[in-house]
Design a protein around this motif. Structure first.
Motif, PDB file in Angstrom:
ATOM      1  N   ARG A 102       0.756  -1.432   0.140  1.00 21.88           N
ATOM      2  CA  ARG A 102      -0.056  -0.288   0.509  1.00 21.88           C
ATOM      3  C   ARG A 102       1.263   1.026   0.008  1.00 21.88           C
ATOM      4  O   ARG A 102       0.504   1.979  -0.982  1.00 21.88           O
ATOM      5  N   LEU A 103       1.676   1.646   0.311  1.00 25.49           N
ATOM      6  CA  LEU A 103       2.284   2.314   0.732  1.00 25.49           C
ATOM      7  C   LEU A 103       3.695   2.399  -0.536  1.00 25.49           C
ATOM      8  O   LEU A 103       3.884   3.384  -1.087  1.00 25.49           O
ATOM      9  N   LEU A 104       3.902   1.753  -1.170  1.00 25.83           N
ATOM     10  CA  LEU A 104       4.370   1.375  -2.197  1.00 25.83           C
ATOM     11  C   LEU A 104       3.788   2.568  -3.697  1.00 25.83           C
ATOM     12  O   LEU A 104       3.830   3.111  -3.691  1.00 25.83           O
ATOM     13  N   ILE A 105       2.315   1.626  -3.305  1.00 26.33           N
ATOM     14  CA  ILE A 105       1.576   2.136  -4.463  1.00 26.33           C
ATOM     15  C   ILE A 105       0.876   3.368  -4.434  1.00 26.33           C
ATOM     16  O   ILE A 105       0.925   4.585  -4.726  1.00 26.33           O
ATOM     17  N   ARG A 106       1.071   4.178  -3.122  1.00 27.48           N
ATOM     18  CA  ARG A 106       0.374   5.258  -2.642  1.00 27.48           C
ATOM     19  C   ARG A 106       2.105   6.544  -2.327  1.00 27.48           C
ATOM     20  O   ARG A 106       1.573   7.839  -3.780  1.00 27.48           O
ATOM     21  N   GLN A 107       2.678   5.964  -2.859  1.00 28.27           N
ATOM     22  CA  GLN A 107       4.232   6.832  -3.564  1.00 28.27           C
ATOM     23  C   GLN A 107       4.104   6.645  -4.854  1.00 28.27           C
ATOM     24  O   GLN A 107       4.555   7.908  -5.504  1.00 28.27           O
ATOM     25  N   ALA A 108       3.764   5.385  -5.327  1.00 20.64           N
ATOM     26  CA  ALA A 108       3.839   5.533  -6.863  1.00 20.64           C
ATOM     27  C   ALA A 108       2.782   6.594  -7.130  1.00 20.64           C
ATOM     28  O   ALA A 108       2.878   7.513  -8.565  1.00 20.64           O
ATOM     29  N   LEU A 109       1.448   6.438  -6.774  1.00 19.70           N
ATOM     30  CA  LEU A 109       1.084   7.414  -7.033  1.00 19.70           C
ATOM     31  C   LEU A 109       0.867   8.712  -7.031  1.00 19.70           C
ATOM     32  O   LEU A 109       0.723  10.028  -7.420  1.00 19.70           O
ATOM     33  N   LYS A 145      -9.085   8.562 -21.166  1.00 20.16           N
ATOM     34  CA  LYS A 145      -8.614   7.167 -21.321  1.00 20.16           C
ATOM     35  C   LYS A 145      -7.266   7.154 -22.020  1.00 20.16           C
ATOM     36  O   LYS A 145      -6.223   6.187 -21.127  1.00 20.16           O
ATOM     37  N   SER A 146      -6.546   8.803 -22.312  1.00 21.36           N
ATOM     38  CA  SER A 146      -5.575   8.520 -22.785  1.00 21.36           C
ATOM     39  C   SER A 146      -4.836   8.674 -21.178  1.00 21.36           C
ATOM     40  O   SER A 146      -3.393   8.376 -21.059  1.00 21.36           O
ATOM     41  N   ARG A 147      -4.972   9.149 -20.289  1.00 27.44           N
ATOM     42  CA  ARG A 147      -4.508   9.855 -19.219  1.00 27.44           C
ATOM     43  C   ARG A 147      -4.249   8.702 -18.100  1.00 27.44           C
ATOM     44  O   ARG A 147      -3.461   8.611 -18.127  1.00 27.44           O
ATOM     45  N   THR A 148      -5.289   7.541 -18.670  1.00 25.00           N
ATOM     46  CA  THR A 148      -5.540   6.325 -17.899  1.00 25.00           C
ATOM     47  C   THR A 148      -4.113   5.608 -17.999  1.00 25.00           C
ATOM     48  O   THR A 148      -3.880   4.541 -17.575  1.00 25.00           O
ATOM     49  N   ALA A 149      -4.269   5.701 -19.481  1.00 24.84           N
ATOM     50  CA  ALA A 149      -2.841   4.915 -20.417  1.00 24.84           C
ATOM     51  C   ALA A 149      -1.702   5.020 -20.019  1.00 24.84           C
ATOM     52  O   ALA A 149      -0.527   4.258 -19.125  1.00 24.84           O
ATOM     53  N   TYR A 150      -1.251   6.642 -19.887  1.00 23.34           N
ATOM     54  CA  TYR A 150      -0.392   6.754 -19.638  1.00 23.34           C
ATOM     55  C   TYR A 150       0.508   6.839 -17.632  1.00 23.34           C
ATOM     56  O   TYR A 150       1.463   6.103 -17.714  1.00 23.34           O
ATOM     57  N   LEU A 155       2.655   3.648 -13.753  1.00 27.53           N
ATOM     58  CA  LEU A 155       2.955   2.715 -12.227  1.00 27.53           C
ATOM     59  C   LEU A 155       3.917   1.779 -12.823  1.00 27.53           C
ATOM     60  O   LEU A 155       4.022   1.088 -12.014  1.00 27.53           O
ATOM     61  N   ARG A 156       3.310   0.984 -13.889  1.00 23.08           N
ATOM     62  CA  ARG A 156       3.704  -0.478 -14.320  1.00 23.08           C
ATOM     63  C   ARG A 156       5.957   0.012 -14.653  1.00 23.08           C
ATOM     64  O   ARG A 156       6.309  -0.910 -13.065  1.00 23.08           O
ATOM     65  N   ARG A 157       6.013   1.194 -14.397  1.00 27.39           N
ATOM     66  CA  ARG A 157       7.449   0.922 -15.303  1.00 27.39           C
ATOM     67  C   ARG A 157       8.034   1.574 -13.127  1.00 27.39           C
ATOM     68  O   ARG A 157       9.521   1.380 -12.637  1.00 27.39           O
ATOM     69  N   THR A 158       7.280   1.787 -11.876  1.00 24.52           N
ATOM     70  CA  THR A 158       7.724   2.731 -10.388  1.00 24.52           C
ATOM     71  C   THR A 158       7.426   1.118  -9.983  1.00 24.52           C
ATOM     72  O   THR A 158       7.977   0.999  -9.107  1.00 24.52           O
ATOM     73  N   ILE A 159       6.561   0.733  -9.778  1.00 30.00           N
ATOM     74  CA  ILE A 159       6.088  -0.695  -9.148  1.00 30.00           C
ATOM     75  C   ILE A 159       6.644  -1.686  -9.479  1.00 30.00           C
ATOM     76  O   ILE A 159       6.402  -2.320 -10.916  1.00 30.00           O
ATOM     77  N   PRO A 160       7.281  -2.734  -9.105  1.00 27.45           N
ATOM     78  CA  PRO A 160       7.735  -3.998  -9.382  1.00 27.45           C
ATOM     79  C   PRO A 160       6.727  -4.746 -10.199  1.00 27.45           C
ATOM     80  O   PRO A 160       5.693  -4.889  -9.041  1.00 27.45           O
ATOM     81  N   SER A 161       7.140  -5.788 -10.359  1.00 31.04           N
ATOM     82  CA  SER A 161       6.209  -6.746 -11.021  1.00 31.04           C
ATOM     83  C   SER A 161       5.555  -7.795 -10.153  1.00 31.04           C
ATOM     84  O   SER A 161       4.231  -8.233 -10.417  1.00 31.04           O
ATOM     85  N   THR A 162       6.763  -8.296  -9.077  1.00 34.34           N
ATOM     86  CA  THR A 162       6.456  -8.847  -8.237  1.00 34.34           C
ATOM     87  C   THR A 162       4.922  -8.247  -7.177  1.00 34.34           C
ATOM     88  O   THR A 162       4.510  -9.362  -6.681  1.00 34.34           O
TER      89      THR A 162
END
Length: 167
Positions: A102-109, A145-150, A155-162
């Motif tokens: 959750r903290l990782l996602i918060r930081q990414a947001l 839609k475009s803002r969501t895609a970007y 977020l995918r680049r920032t948050i590890p795939s695990t």
């Protein structure tokens, strides 16, 4: 305002304030500023309450007021001033893994540009459809839609795939 109207206002706000505060916190990333944004929106609502019967969807109207109050807060120069050395939320060693996520996602947001963060919060954390988000922020569905895609790509680049596969 008559006592009867004031009672209706208090009951309406009491039932909805937790959700409104949650949305404001997700957009602003700070509980105190979220409190201020919700309070500003509810103050305006209080002043308009006797004329509110003209509004067809009161919840959407108030939700829009809170989102706009958050966006207005982000535009103020003082909103960029951080009065502490580091952010209070950060991953901690040990503990429950979900808290770390959750903290990782918060930081990414928090690292997303404001417009992208607002769209992601409204689309995925508030579970609003594209059309409603477009109406709330005053932009076209294509822009949403475009803002969501970007934002999702960032977020995918920032948050590890695990983190994504564990959920």
């Amino acid at each position: 305002m008559r006592a009867e109207q004031e009672h209706e206002y208090v009951e309406y706000v009491r039932a909805r304030i937790p959700r409104l505060h949650h949305v404001a916190y997700l957009i602003l990333g700070d509980r105190d500023r979220a409190d201020d944004a919700v309070q500003n929106a509810l103050t305006v609502l209080y002043r308009r309450w006797n004329r509110i019967s003209d509004v067809s969807n009161l919840d959407a109207y108030v939700h829009t007021m809170v989102v706009r109050a958050c966006l207005a807060d982000r535009r103020r120069p003082w909103s960029r001033v951080l009065l502490r050395d580091s952010t209070p939320d950060g991953p901690v060693a040990g503990g429950e893994g979900r808290v770390d996520e959750r903290l990782l996602i918060r930081q990414a947001l928090d690292r997303l540009p404001e417009r992208q963060r607002v769209v992601v919060v409204l689309r995925f954390l508030c579970d609003l459809p594209v059309a409603e988000v477009a109406q709330l922020i005053g932009r076209s569905e294509g822009t949403v839609k475009s803002r969501t895609a970007y934002a999702l790509a960032a977020l995918r680049r920032t948050i590890p795939s695990t983190t994504w596969s564990a959920s």
